[in-house]
Design a protein around this motif. Structure first.
Motif, mmCIF file in Angstrom:
data_model
loop_
_atom_site.group_PDB
_atom_site.id
_atom_site.type_symbol
_atom_site.label_atom_id
_atom_site.label_comp_id
_atom_site.label_asym_id
_atom_site.label_seq_id
_atom_site.Cartn_x
_atom_site.Cartn_y
_atom_site.Cartn_z
ATOM 1 N N THR A 1 0.827 -1.209 0.000
ATOM 2 C CA THR A 1 0.000 0.000 0.000
ATOM 3 C C THR A 1 0.857 1.253 0.000
ATOM 4 O O THR A 1 0.593 2.215 -0.743
ATOM 5 C CB THR A 1 -0.931 0.001 1.219
ATOM 6 N N ALA A 2 1.917 1.259 0.825
ATOM 7 C CA ALA A 2 2.792 2.429 0.888
ATOM 8 C C ALA A 2 3.509 2.647 -0.444
ATOM 9 O O ALA A 2 3.674 3.787 -0.898
ATOM 10 C CB ALA A 2 3.810 2.252 2.016
ATOM 11 N N ALA A 3 3.947 1.570 -1.081
ATOM 12 C CA ALA A 3 4.604 1.695 -2.380
ATOM 13 C C ALA A 3 3.623 2.202 -3.433
ATOM 14 O O ALA A 3 3.978 3.024 -4.293
ATOM 15 C CB ALA A 3 5.196 0.349 -2.798
ATOM 16 N N ASP A 4 2.388 1.720 -3.358
ATOM 17 C CA ASP A 4 1.355 2.163 -4.300
ATOM 18 C C ASP A 4 1.147 3.670 -4.208
ATOM 19 O O ASP A 4 0.991 4.354 -5.229
ATOM 20 C CB ASP A 4 0.055 1.422 -3.989
ATOM 21 N N GLN A 5 1.176 4.204 -3.010
ATOM 22 C CA GLN A 5 0.986 5.640 -2.817
ATOM 23 C C GLN A 5 2.127 6.458 -3.404
ATOM 24 O O GLN A 5 1.981 7.646 -3.660
ATOM 25 C CB GLN A 5 0.821 5.944 -1.332
ATOM 26 N N GLN A 6 3.287 5.798 -3.638
ATOM 27 C CA GLN A 6 4.436 6.479 -4.234
ATOM 28 C C GLN A 6 4.642 6.069 -5.688
ATOM 29 O O GLN A 6 5.715 6.284 -6.256
ATOM 30 C CB GLN A 6 5.698 6.189 -3.416
ATOM 31 N N GLY A 7 3.620 5.462 -6.284
ATOM 32 C CA GLY A 7 3.660 5.189 -7.704
ATOM 33 C C GLY A 7 4.249 3.858 -8.114
ATOM 34 O O GLY A 7 4.495 3.630 -9.302
ATOM 35 N N VAL A 8 4.496 2.953 -7.178
ATOM 36 C CA VAL A 8 5.101 1.662 -7.492
ATOM 37 C C VAL A 8 4.064 0.565 -7.316
ATOM 38 O O VAL A 8 3.440 0.452 -6.257
ATOM 39 C CB VAL A 8 6.323 1.392 -6.589
ATOM 40 N N GLY A 9 3.894 -0.263 -8.333
ATOM 41 C CA GLY A 9 2.886 -1.304 -8.295
ATOM 42 C C GLY A 9 3.466 -2.699 -8.259
ATOM 43 O O GLY A 9 4.600 -2.935 -8.673
#
Length: 715
Positions: free
Chosen positions: A184-192
């Motif tokens: 989730t934290a990575a998703d918020q920074q554009g990483v999927g």
């Protein structure tokens, strides 16, 4: 019934991650319950496969037929998602086996992770697995995500997020909650991510199996692993080698390294863990990049998307601020990069585009002044630097703030035209306009606000590349063995005495001091030991490993009378120290000299045959200046071992001292690695302490040794 379950580390998990149909055993009408959440996710989030609720209490759920048991579930179905009480799980596994389902994910808790209270359920689960051809993830996990196919097979906050972006990273996590939080934290920074799996207790399918499978998938750029522990050390080594061969890293976040951390990890999952020292060594040698924060994943993801690889470690630093250039140069050297001087030829090419007060030496400080061309000259300087043969890659520090968007388009064109990688570090961030940022990011060029984060990621990727290149170079052809496998005459169990231990070493060509073994009744009639004085006199007993502690050793004996006296003393001391000890005689050996080193080999329960090397005496005990490798290995690896200890300079000749015979030392390390690898089924430990290393050309010699067999204890 004999099980045919596939437990290979190369198992095919396609139907696990892309099931055509999922049976939800324990499905619930309550949307927030453990049985209700996955039903809602699988029916509302876009999963294209079939969903089969299983619960005899309901005729239908969410408009779907609800089946009384797994046997009633129609085709196609590849996966059972189990959410029932722990004591019911073994019966469900039997149903899955009878139905022919290849995989199950057991979300249920209450097994060995809760200690004695879960022991009966754990034994019943293991028995059910043994009699059925079903492989399970879990128990005590939160499930699996396949974001490309909208499969949310689990429960919890992150699992409920239908807007998680899909990417090219996969994750295997032993902590479902923390791992999904990282996603989730990575998703918020554009990483999927594309595939995420929580492994729970790993009663069956292990984290290493899943990492290996996901590493092989063509739709993943890397696998992120969050591990609290593992008992599959050899699996980790195999994964590390495969990651290097594929040039696809495993981003490893290994926790539970401290004493308290290991205790917490054990209570969390009921999992035993290999020791942190060997674990770290496996990561260092294999295709792993160690991480310690979600930001590491986010930063490394930029370089994983960026396909350009630097051919070397020479970096050009371009900046509009002299101070920033100094900072970046420091960080470069801390991460193993060189910042070479700009060549005279390149300087001449730079001068027409450089401002009057710029500094072109490297770091190349172009100052924020003197540009009336929308900083097109800045981009021409970057192009010139990228074309210079003395640089392998470039770091551009700071973009021109007022016209960043215009400059960014030219910068992207310059970067694309070169086969060398380039990275952008935004300065204060004020020039990071959204348009400029989007332009650079869309081009796939790594760009960062934090210099340290950017350099940590760049350094990690560079070191991974170096390991991959070395691995491929060495994989070109296996070096011939220094010694072929030798048969050993070993007792059924126990430890060998020093004399017998040295004979084992000698069978593999490891030099040992000249010695003779005398029975007790031979000492008084001894006339000539046929050895050169001075001598060492020791007790020969498989039951006394520490002769100094027992007082059963005498050194520097200079004549026959002293030899006889010393022999009587060591026998008496041994009997006083341990009256029940077996005494095979008195070992008399020539004294040896040189620089002391210590060698050890062990058949580690998790990592298998392993060799340790370090400087002897106080340097080993106080400084712990030792290194490890996994056996067997070749001379190149042995030389790496010798060179990486802190005291390596003492072996090469320090402050005018003669260089020692490092070549002979490396050969002994290889021979020891072959010995433990060939006989790991019988030999538990080998201790060579000390091994004396003599000046170059004069070889090495083992002065003491101990071989311990499996199933034995030493005192």
């Amino acid at each position: 019934m004999v099980s045919t379950r596939n437990t290979s580390p190369y198992a095919d998990f396609d139907r696990l991650f892309s099931p055509r149909g999922i049976a939800l055993v324990g499905a619930s009408a309550t949307p927030t319950s453990l049985g209700g959440q996955p039903l809602r996710f699988l029916t509302e989030y876009g999963y294209a496969g079939r969903v089969y609720p299983v619960n005899p209490k309901y005729p239908e759920l969410k408009g779907l037929p609800c089946y009384p048991d797994v046997a009633s579930v129609p085709d196609p179905c590849d996966l059972a998602l189990i959410v029932v009480g722990a004591h019911h799980v073994p019966g469900v596994i039997d149903q899955c086996g009878a139905r022919g389902l290849p995989f199950a994910i057991v979300l249920s808790a209450g097994f060995h992770e809760i200690g004695a209270r879960g022991a009966d359920s754990q034994r019943a689960l293991e028995a059910a697995l043994a009699r059925n051809d079903v492989r399970i993830v879990g128990p005590n996990c939160i499930g699996l995500l396949n974001l490309d196919e909208h499969i949310h097979a689990g429960f919890g906050g992150a699992m409920s997020n239908r807007n998680l972006r899909a990417g090219r990273l996969a994750m295997v996590t032993q902590s479902g909650g923390y791992g999904l939080g990282m996603v989730t934290a990575a998703d918020q920074q554009g990483v999927g991510f594309n595939y995420i799996v929580s492994t729970g207790n790993e009663t069956d399918i292990s984290a290493t199996e899943l990492i290996r499978y996901l590493l092989e998938r063509e739709d993943t750029d890397a696998v992120v692993a969050y591990l609290e522990g593992s008992t599959d050390g050899r699996g980790l080594l195999d994964i590390g080698r495969r990651a290097l061969a594929l040039e696809k890293p495993v981003l490893m976040w290994k926790v539970g390294n401290s004493r308290s951390g290991r205790r917490a990890a054990t209570s969390h999952t009921g999992r035993l863990s290999a020791g942190p020292e060997l674990f770290r060594r496996a990561l260092e040698q294999g295709g792993y990049i160690e991480i310690g924060d979600t930001d590491d994943v986010v930063d490394l993801a930029q370089f994983l998307r960026y396909r350009k690889r630097a051919r070397g470690n020479r970096v050009a630093v371009l900046t509009l601020s002299g101070g920033a250039g100094v900072l970046v140069a420091d960080l470069c050297e801390q991460n193993g990069f060189e910042v070479p001087e700009t060549s005279a030829a390149t300087l001449e090419k730079l001068k027409p585009d450089a401002p009057e007060f710029g500094a072109l030496g490297n770091p190349i400080d172009l100052t924020p002044q003197g540009y009336g061309d929308n900083f097109a000259s800045y981009n021409r300087v970057i192009a010139t630097v990228l074309a210079a043969p003395e640089f392998d890659q470039a770091i551009v520090r700071s973009a021109p703030g007022a016209i960043a968007a215009v400059w960014a388009r030219g910068f992207v064109e310059v970067a694309r035209a070169s086969d060398k990688p380039v990275m952008l570090q935004w300065g204060s961030g004020s020039e990071r306009t959204q348009e400029a940022f989007d332009t650079v990011q869309a081009a796939g060029i790594p760009c960062f606000l934090s210099p340290r984060r950017s350099m940590n990621a760049l350094g990690a990727m560079y070191r991974f590349g170096v390991k991959a290149d070395r691995f491929k170079a060495r994989a070109g052809g296996d070096a011939p063995r220094l010694v072929q496998a030798k048969a050993l005459e070993l007792p059924a169990s126990g430890a060998l005495g020093e004399g017998a231990s040295k004979q084992v070493l000698a069978r593999y060509g490891i030099p040992v001091v000249r010695s003779r073994l005398f029975a007790e009744n031979e000492i008084d009639t001894l006339r000539d030991p046929r050895l050169t004085y001075p001598l060492a006199v020791k007790i020969e007993s498989p039951d006394i490993a520490h002769k100094t502690e027992a007082g059963a050793i005498r050194l520097n004996v200079t004549d026959l009378a002293g030899l006889r006296s010393a022999a009587r003393v060591v026998v008496a001391a041994a009997r006083a120290y341990r009256p029940d000890a077996r005494i095979d005689g008195v070992l008399v050996q020539e004294m040896a000299s040189g620089t002391e080193v210590i060698l050890g080999a062990v058949d580690d329960p998790y990592f298998g045959p392993t060799v340790m090397f370090g400087l002897g005496g106080v340097l080993t005990e106080l400084l712990h200046d030792v290194t490890h490798r996994f056996a067997p290995f070749d001379l190149a690896v042995a030389h790496d071992m010798v060179n990486e200890i802190k005291g390596a300079a003492l072996l090469r000749g320090y402050r005018g001292a003669r260089a020692l015979d490092v070549a002979a030392l490396a050969e002994v390390l290889v021979r020891l690695s072959l010995l433990i690898a060939d006989h790991a089924a019988r030999i538990k430990e080998i201790d060579v302490n000390p091994l004396f290393v003599r000046p170059a050309g004069e070889g090495v010699v083992a002065a003491d040794a101990l071989v311990v067999l499996h199933g034995s204890t030493t005192r």
